[in-house]
Scaffold this motif. Structure first.
Motif, PDB file in Angstrom:
ATOM      1  N   GLN A   8      -2.062  -3.394 -78.974  1.00 22.94           N
ATOM      2  CA  GLN A   8      -1.000  -2.906 -79.799  1.00 22.94           C
ATOM      3  C   GLN A   8      -1.439  -2.048 -80.720  1.00 22.94           C
ATOM      4  OE1 GLN A   8       1.634  -6.585 -81.533  1.00 22.94           O
ATOM      5  NE2 GLN A   8       0.984  -6.055 -83.355  1.00 22.94           N
ATOM      6  N   MET A   9      -0.293  -1.448 -80.014  1.00 28.36           N
ATOM      7  CA  MET A   9      -0.438   0.547 -80.828  1.00 28.36           C
ATOM      8  C   MET A   9       0.980   0.868 -82.053  1.00 28.36           C
ATOM      9  SD  MET A   9      -1.697   2.694 -77.101  1.00 28.36           S
ATOM     10  CE  MET A   9      -2.161   3.875 -78.470  1.00 28.36           C
ATOM     11  N   THR A  10       0.176   2.253 -82.917  1.00 26.82           N
ATOM     12  CA  THR A  10       1.438   2.616 -83.458  1.00 26.82           C
ATOM     13  C   THR A  10       1.010   4.024 -82.953  1.00 26.82           C
ATOM     14  OG1 THR A  10       1.301   1.169 -85.183  1.00 26.82           O
ATOM     15  CG2 THR A  10       2.367   2.787 -85.920  1.00 26.82           C
ATOM     16  N   SER A  11       1.421   4.215 -81.460  1.00 26.10           N
ATOM     17  CA  SER A  11       1.915   5.399 -81.423  1.00 26.10           C
ATOM     18  C   SER A  11       2.051   7.146 -81.890  1.00 26.10           C
ATOM     19  CB  SER A  11       2.579   5.313 -79.955  1.00 26.10           C
ATOM     20  OG  SER A  11       1.268   4.012 -78.352  1.00 26.10           O
ATOM     21  N   GLU A  41       4.544   0.698 -74.536  1.00 26.82           N
ATOM     22  CA  GLU A  41       5.332   1.894 -73.404  1.00 26.82           C
ATOM     23  C   GLU A  41       4.956   3.011 -74.242  1.00 26.82           C
ATOM     24  OE1 GLU A  41      10.279   2.239 -72.671  1.00 26.82           O
ATOM     25  OE2 GLU A  41       9.568   1.076 -74.918  1.00 26.82           O
ATOM     26  N   MET A  42       5.374   4.081 -73.687  1.00 32.61           N
ATOM     27  CA  MET A  42       5.325   5.167 -74.314  1.00 32.61           C
ATOM     28  C   MET A  42       3.422   5.538 -74.830  1.00 32.61           C
ATOM     29  SD  MET A  42       6.891   7.607 -73.830  1.00 32.61           S
ATOM     30  CE  MET A  42       9.239   7.347 -72.717  1.00 32.61           C
ATOM     31  N   ALA A  43       2.452   4.754 -74.531  1.00 34.98           N
ATOM     32  CA  ALA A  43       1.107   5.146 -75.086  1.00 34.98           C
ATOM     33  C   ALA A  43       0.962   6.519 -76.007  1.00 34.98           C
ATOM     34  CB  ALA A  43       0.375   3.825 -74.429  1.00 34.98           C
ATOM     35  N   THR A  44       0.720   6.938 -75.045  1.00 38.88           N
ATOM     36  CA  THR A  44       0.876   8.411 -74.715  1.00 38.88           C
ATOM     37  C   THR A  44       1.220   9.211 -75.514  1.00 38.88           C
ATOM     38  OG1 THR A  44       1.604   9.615 -73.147  1.00 38.88           O
ATOM     39  CG2 THR A  44      -0.777   8.559 -72.697  1.00 38.88           C
ATOM     40  N   LEU A  45       2.635   8.894 -75.689  1.00 38.85           N
ATOM     41  CA  LEU A  45       3.602  10.148 -76.776  1.00 38.85           C
ATOM     42  C   LEU A  45       4.504   9.018 -76.871  1.00 38.85           C
ATOM     43  CD1 LEU A  45       3.662  12.745 -77.979  1.00 38.85           C
ATOM     44  CD2 LEU A  45       4.918  13.269 -75.483  1.00 38.85           C
ATOM     45  N   LEU A  46       4.688   9.106 -78.387  1.00 36.74           N
ATOM     46  CA  LEU A  46       5.976   8.326 -78.866  1.00 36.74           C
ATOM     47  C   LEU A  46       7.161   9.423 -80.079  1.00 36.74           C
ATOM     48  CD1 LEU A  46       7.692   5.597 -78.362  1.00 36.74           C
ATOM     49  CD2 LEU A  46       6.902   4.944 -80.291  1.00 36.74           C
ATOM     50  N   ASP A  47       8.059   9.998 -79.153  1.00 38.67           N
ATOM     51  CA  ASP A  47       8.454  11.225 -80.011  1.00 38.67           C
ATOM     52  C   ASP A  47       9.899  10.847 -79.857  1.00 38.67           C
ATOM     53  OD1 ASP A  47       8.751  13.237 -81.218  1.00 38.67           O
ATOM     54  OD2 ASP A  47       7.862  14.496 -80.834  1.00 38.67           O
ATOM     55  N   ARG A  48      10.546  11.076 -80.894  1.00 41.36           N
ATOM     56  CA  ARG A  48      11.895  10.698 -80.239  1.00 41.36           C
ATOM     57  C   ARG A  48      12.929  12.451 -80.697  1.00 41.36           C
ATOM     58  NH1 ARG A  48      14.830   7.164 -84.931  1.00 41.36           N
ATOM     59  NH2 ARG A  48      16.981   7.559 -83.599  1.00 41.36           N
ATOM     60  N   ASP A  49      12.570  12.959 -81.485  1.00 41.14           N
ATOM     61  CA  ASP A  49      12.243  14.653 -80.961  1.00 41.14           C
ATOM     62  C   ASP A  49      12.249  14.898 -80.109  1.00 41.14           C
ATOM     63  OD1 ASP A  49      12.699  17.322 -81.069  1.00 41.14           O
ATOM     64  OD2 ASP A  49      12.088  17.246 -83.394  1.00 41.14           O
ATOM     65  N   SER A  84       3.274   2.402 -70.259  1.00 42.42           N
ATOM     66  CA  SER A  84       4.150   4.055 -69.206  1.00 42.42           C
ATOM     67  C   SER A  84       3.722   5.189 -70.022  1.00 42.42           C
ATOM     68  CB  SER A  84       5.359   3.606 -69.749  1.00 42.42           C
ATOM     69  OG  SER A  84       6.561   4.280 -71.093  1.00 42.42           O
ATOM     70  N   MET A  85       3.923   6.724 -70.390  1.00 37.76           N
ATOM     71  CA  MET A  85       4.024   7.911 -70.657  1.00 37.76           C
ATOM     72  C   MET A  85       5.075   8.478 -69.648  1.00 37.76           C
ATOM     73  SD  MET A  85       0.484   9.487 -68.498  1.00 37.76           S
ATOM     74  CE  MET A  85       0.822  10.942 -68.929  1.00 37.76           C
ATOM     75  N   PRO A  86       5.924   9.895 -70.406  1.00 37.81           N
ATOM     76  CA  PRO A  86       6.643  10.244 -70.054  1.00 37.81           C
ATOM     77  C   PRO A  86       6.092  11.065 -69.561  1.00 37.81           C
ATOM     78  CG  PRO A  86       6.062  11.028 -72.828  1.00 37.81           C
ATOM     79  CD  PRO A  86       5.338   9.720 -72.217  1.00 37.81           C
ATOM     80  N   ALA A 211       2.567  -5.783 -73.921  1.00 39.60           N
ATOM     81  CA  ALA A 211       1.765  -5.230 -74.746  1.00 39.60           C
ATOM     82  C   ALA A 211       3.354  -4.534 -75.484  1.00 39.60           C
ATOM     83  CB  ALA A 211       0.493  -4.447 -74.713  1.00 39.60           C
ATOM     84  N   ALA A 212       2.581  -4.217 -76.700  1.00 36.18           N
ATOM     85  CA  ALA A 212       3.544  -3.292 -77.681  1.00 36.18           C
ATOM     86  C   ALA A 212       3.250  -2.805 -78.401  1.00 36.18           C
ATOM     87  CB  ALA A 212       5.229  -4.806 -78.242  1.00 36.18           C
ATOM     88  N   GLN A 213       4.759  -1.653 -78.866  1.00 32.74           N
ATOM     89  CA  GLN A 213       4.341  -1.285 -79.985  1.00 32.74           C
ATOM     90  C   GLN A 213       4.543  -1.615 -81.308  1.00 32.74           C
ATOM     91  OE1 GLN A 213       3.286   2.670 -80.509  1.00 32.74           O
ATOM     92  NE2 GLN A 213       3.722   3.156 -78.021  1.00 32.74           N
ATOM     93  N   THR A 214       4.544  -1.340 -82.722  1.00 34.28           N
ATOM     94  CA  THR A 214       4.084  -1.979 -83.289  1.00 34.28           C
ATOM     95  C   THR A 214       4.559  -1.309 -84.957  1.00 34.28           C
ATOM     96  OG1 THR A 214       3.649  -4.289 -85.283  1.00 34.28           O
ATOM     97  CG2 THR A 214       2.083  -2.387 -84.603  1.00 34.28           C
ATOM     98  N   GLY A 215       5.247  -1.503 -86.102  1.00 35.37           N
ATOM     99  CA  GLY A 215       5.082  -0.682 -87.563  1.00 35.37           C
ATOM    100  C   GLY A 215       6.126   0.738 -87.106  1.00 35.37           C
ATOM    101  N   LYS A 216       5.740   1.333 -87.814  1.00 36.00           N
ATOM    102  CA  LYS A 216       6.343   2.755 -88.756  1.00 36.00           C
ATOM    103  C   LYS A 216       5.522   3.915 -87.805  1.00 36.00           C
ATOM    104  CE  LYS A 216       8.337   1.331 -92.553  1.00 36.00           C
ATOM    105  NZ  LYS A 216       8.878   1.207 -93.811  1.00 36.00           N
ATOM    106  N   HIS A 217       6.455   4.764 -87.006  1.00 35.97           N
ATOM    107  CA  HIS A 217       5.763   5.778 -86.499  1.00 35.97           C
ATOM    108  C   HIS A 217       6.455   7.235 -86.925  1.00 35.97           C
ATOM    109  CE1 HIS A 217       4.911   3.198 -83.267  1.00 35.97           C
ATOM    110  NE2 HIS A 217       6.156   2.884 -83.403  1.00 35.97           N
TER     111      HIS A 217
END
Length: 274
Positions: A8-11, A41-49, A84-86, A211-217
């Motif tokens: 469980q990540m906060t990528s 999901e998006m384990a290697t990069l989580l960026d809405r920009d 996943s990764m983009p 497996a899920a992302q969690t918290g404030k990114h």
């Protein structure tokens, strides 16, 4: 009875930092006897920009990440189900791509891949707006990985869980387990996460591993967490709550046949006329 690990990540917006977290988790999970590590999901990069993120989705950088993940699987002796990764898409956009890295790979980098089919295009009552289809190309193939430590593993990503037809297709392929990595928003997670995943497990008579992302990114979003493992009867075997970290679960593959014998819904399924 295979043991699996859930990360469980906060990528964040730095692929290098995210990759180090996956490397540490793979080594620790293997040390605990896990045979597969599942990431969100998006384990290697989580960026809405998207402009900033595009610099980290260049073909050469993506290839390097895949090569390093292949090496982690081989070095630590654990399969890695990357949520996943983009990656660059042939259509000029990106793809949200799930990948399965086999520890026994002895050739070039060649993971089994699945591209997320359903794009998260929504306007929530909280004011959050998401238009995944503006940057991402939808996949069009149902994918299952054969002969994993948890049997035949169906692949899906996050928003896919709201579309039962995909899980019906995976059930028809007699998947033993289905991976549902996610970066679920907090409002939708609180309302729908547990009930949807339990329903998908029951419908497919299969384990669901989410497996899920969690918290404030770093990019400002907040995700729900609560990585789950659900058995084919719909029983929640693991709920990781909201803290990042590693969780473990033993998968009793004999449970699948027991459930399918009690409620043979896959065998009884009929084609529904339009």
């Amino acid at each position: 009875m295979p043991k699996i690990a859930i990360l469980q990540m906060t990528s964040g917006i730095d692929p290098e930092a995210n990759l180090f977290a996956i490397e540490d988790a793979a080594q620790a999970a293997a040390g605990e006897g896990a045979q597969v590590l599942f990431t969100p999901e998006m384990a290697t990069l989580l960026d809405r920009d998207r402009k900033r993120a595009s610099a980290s989705i260049e073909p050469g950088l993506v290839w390097e990440l895949k090569e390093r993940l292949t090496n982690y699987a081989m070095e630590f002796g654990i399969d890695i189900a990357l949520g996943s990764m983009p990656v660059p898409s042939q259509e000029g956009r990106f793809a949200n791509r799930s990948m399965y890295f086999d520890r026994n790979c002895d050739g070039p980098v060649d993971p089994v891949t699945y591209d997320k089919m359903h794009m998260f295009d929504v306007e929530l009552s909280t004011g959050e707006t998401w238009r995944e289809s503006k940057a991402y190309e939808a996949g069009n193939k149902v994918v299952a990985v054969e002969d994993t430590p948890v049997g035949r593993l169906g692949l899906s990503v996050c928003y896919d869980m709201r579309f039962p037809a995909l899980f019906e297709a995976l059930g028809n392929r007699r998947c033993d387990a289905i991976a549902v990595p996610a970066a679920f928003t907090k409002p939708t997670g609180e309302a729908h996460w547990h009930v949807l995943l339990r329903a998908r497990a029951i419908e497919a008579s299969a384990f669901v591993i989410a497996a899920a992302q969690t918290g404030k990114h770093e990019d400002g979003r907040e995700t729900y967490g609560h990585s789950l493992v659900v058995d084919p009867w719909g029983e929640v075997l693991l709920d990781m709550g909201e803290e990042p970290g590693l969780g473990f679960c033993d998968i009793d593959l004999g449970r699948i046949a027991e459930v399918r014998a009690q409620v043979p819904s896959l065998a009884n399924r009929r084609e529904i006329p339009n």
